[in-house]
Motif scaffolding. Sequence first.
Motif, PDB file in Angstrom:
ATOM      1  N   LEU A 189       0.830  -1.209   0.000  1.00 59.10           N
ATOM      2  CA  LEU A 189       0.000   0.000   0.000  1.00 59.10           C
ATOM      3  C   LEU A 189       0.860   1.253   0.000  1.00 59.10           C
ATOM      4  O   LEU A 189       0.555   2.224  -0.694  1.00 59.10           O
ATOM      5  CB  LEU A 189      -0.934   0.024   1.204  1.00 59.10           C
ATOM      6  N   LEU A 190       1.936   1.243   0.776  1.00 56.95           N
ATOM      7  CA  LEU A 190       2.837   2.402   0.796  1.00 56.95           C
ATOM      8  C   LEU A 190       3.448   2.642  -0.578  1.00 56.95           C
ATOM      9  O   LEU A 190       3.577   3.782  -1.018  1.00 56.95           O
ATOM     10  CB  LEU A 190       3.947   2.207   1.835  1.00 56.95           C
ATOM     11  N   GLN A 191       3.803   1.568  -1.258  1.00 60.30           N
ATOM     12  CA  GLN A 191       4.427   1.699  -2.580  1.00 60.30           C
ATOM     13  C   GLN A 191       3.434   2.075  -3.670  1.00 60.30           C
ATOM     14  O   GLN A 191       3.785   2.772  -4.611  1.00 60.30           O
ATOM     15  CB  GLN A 191       5.131   0.394  -2.962  1.00 60.30           C
ATOM     16  N   THR A 192       2.204   1.606  -3.559  1.00 61.61           N
ATOM     17  CA  THR A 192       1.232   1.842  -4.631  1.00 61.61           C
ATOM     18  C   THR A 192       0.293   3.009  -4.368  1.00 61.61           C
ATOM     19  O   THR A 192       0.002   3.774  -5.277  1.00 61.61           O
ATOM     20  CB  THR A 192       0.384   0.573  -4.898  1.00 61.61           C
ATOM     21  N   GLN A 193      -0.184   3.150  -3.131  1.00 62.65           N
ATOM     22  CA  GLN A 193      -1.189   4.156  -2.810  1.00 62.65           C
ATOM     23  C   GLN A 193      -0.618   5.395  -2.130  1.00 62.65           C
ATOM     24  O   GLN A 193      -1.321   6.377  -1.970  1.00 62.65           O
ATOM     25  CB  GLN A 193      -2.259   3.544  -1.892  1.00 62.65           C
ATOM     26  N   PHE A 194       0.657   5.323  -1.719  1.00 64.69           N
ATOM     27  CA  PHE A 194       1.253   6.422  -0.972  1.00 64.69           C
ATOM     28  C   PHE A 194       2.628   6.765  -1.535  1.00 64.69           C
ATOM     29  O   PHE A 194       3.477   7.330  -0.863  1.00 64.69           O
ATOM     30  CB  PHE A 194       1.339   6.019   0.512  1.00 64.69           C
ATOM     31  N   ARG A 195       2.820   6.399  -2.776  1.00 70.76           N
ATOM     32  CA  ARG A 195       4.120   6.511  -3.456  1.00 70.76           C
ATOM     33  C   ARG A 195       4.675   7.931  -3.461  1.00 70.76           C
ATOM     34  O   ARG A 195       5.866   8.133  -3.243  1.00 70.76           O
ATOM     35  CB  ARG A 195       3.976   6.003  -4.895  1.00 70.76           C
ATOM     36  N   ASN A 196       3.848   8.919  -3.678  1.00 72.01           N
ATOM     37  CA  ASN A 196       4.348  10.293  -3.743  1.00 72.01           C
ATOM     38  C   ASN A 196       4.886  10.783  -2.397  1.00 72.01           C
ATOM     39  O   ASN A 196       5.736  11.656  -2.357  1.00 72.01           O
ATOM     40  CB  ASN A 196       3.269  11.239  -4.265  1.00 72.01           C
ATOM     41  N   GLU A 206       8.301   8.314  -1.923  1.00 73.04           N
ATOM     42  CA  GLU A 206       9.349   8.440  -2.932  1.00 73.04           C
ATOM     43  C   GLU A 206      10.489   9.342  -2.434  1.00 73.04           C
ATOM     44  O   GLU A 206      10.270  10.445  -1.946  1.00 73.04           O
ATOM     45  CB  GLU A 206       8.744   9.040  -4.204  1.00 73.04           C
ATOM     46  N   GLY A 207      11.708   8.850  -2.522  1.00 76.60           N
ATOM     47  CA  GLY A 207      12.873   9.611  -2.111  1.00 76.60           C
ATOM     48  C   GLY A 207      13.154   9.565  -0.618  1.00 76.60           C
ATOM     49  O   GLY A 207      14.115  10.162  -0.149  1.00 76.60           O
ATOM     50  N   GLN A 208      12.326   8.851   0.136  1.00 80.17           N
ATOM     51  CA  GLN A 208      12.501   8.791   1.593  1.00 80.17           C
ATOM     52  C   GLN A 208      13.342   7.583   2.024  1.00 80.17           C
ATOM     53  O   GLN A 208      13.769   7.515   3.171  1.00 80.17           O
ATOM     54  CB  GLN A 208      11.132   8.709   2.281  1.00 80.17           C
ATOM     55  N   GLU A 209      13.583   6.666   1.096  1.00 80.62           N
ATOM     56  CA  GLU A 209      14.207   5.388   1.413  1.00 80.62           C
ATOM     57  C   GLU A 209      15.553   5.516   2.127  1.00 80.62           C
ATOM     58  O   GLU A 209      15.925   4.646   2.911  1.00 80.62           O
ATOM     59  CB  GLU A 209      14.388   4.538   0.146  1.00 80.62           C
ATOM     60  N   THR A 210      16.287   6.592   1.883  1.00 77.91           N
ATOM     61  CA  THR A 210      17.612   6.746   2.480  1.00 77.91           C
ATOM     62  C   THR A 210      17.583   7.518   3.803  1.00 77.91           C
ATOM     63  O   THR A 210      18.591   7.564   4.500  1.00 77.91           O
ATOM     64  CB  THR A 210      18.568   7.472   1.509  1.00 77.91           C
ATOM     65  N   LYS A 211      16.449   8.093   4.141  1.00 71.82           N
ATOM     66  CA  LYS A 211      16.342   8.871   5.378  1.00 71.82           C
ATOM     67  C   LYS A 211      16.274   7.938   6.594  1.00 71.82           C
ATOM     68  O   LYS A 211      15.505   6.978   6.599  1.00 71.82           O
ATOM     69  CB  LYS A 211      15.103   9.762   5.365  1.00 71.82           C
ATOM     70  N   PRO A 212      17.056   8.246   7.623  1.00 76.09           N
ATOM     71  CA  PRO A 212      17.052   7.401   8.827  1.00 76.09           C
ATOM     72  C   PRO A 212      15.665   7.250   9.463  1.00 76.09           C
ATOM     73  O   PRO A 212      15.301   6.159   9.894  1.00 76.09           O
ATOM     74  CB  PRO A 212      18.009   8.120   9.781  1.00 76.09           C
ATOM     75  N   LYS A 213      14.879   8.330   9.499  1.00 78.01           N
ATOM     76  CA  LYS A 213      13.547   8.250  10.114  1.00 78.01           C
ATOM     77  C   LYS A 213      12.648   7.276   9.357  1.00 78.01           C
ATOM     78  O   LYS A 213      11.891   6.520   9.951  1.00 78.01           O
ATOM     79  CB  LYS A 213      12.888   9.629  10.181  1.00 78.01           C
ATOM     80  N   TYR A 214      12.732   7.325   8.026  1.00 79.66           N
ATOM     81  CA  TYR A 214      11.928   6.418   7.203  1.00 79.66           C
ATOM     82  C   TYR A 214      12.365   4.977   7.431  1.00 79.66           C
ATOM     83  O   TYR A 214      11.532   4.082   7.587  1.00 79.66           O
ATOM     84  CB  TYR A 214      12.052   6.799   5.724  1.00 79.66           C
TER      85      TYR A 214
END
Length: 147
Positions: free
Chosen positions: A85-92, A95-103
Amino acid sequence: MCGCMHSTQDRALHLEGEPDSSAAPASTLAPKKMPKSISISKQLASIKALGKGSDLEKAIATAALIFRNSSNNDCKLEKAAAKNLLQTQFRNFTEGQETKPKYKDLLSELDEHAEKKLDFEDFMILLLSITVMSDLLQTIWNVKMTK
């Protein structure tokens, strides 16, 4: 906490898209499970209380319906389904958060979740946490308001 009460008829609707005539009638208190083939906008339109609802009410109702359509019969969302769901319905927002420590911390908490399933409350906290830390939120704040 999401109020999901999946009756035999609800499961039939969820799995088949057609009601099971042999199933016991659904509780009048429990919201009816919509078949996945019905669009979220049609599901929203079928909720009389939202007919004159605000944009915020409709946004929350949309999140609830998406959760409910994706959850299992115990009204829990499997870890894999949550990530999907995060990848398909909440992608925007993701997106780009994958490298952030909090994410990374949020997703590791999801991996470490004791049951490996999320209830609606946990799902909404996850969505709000991602929203608050996302780059898209800054873009939203910068949108010029017109009158």
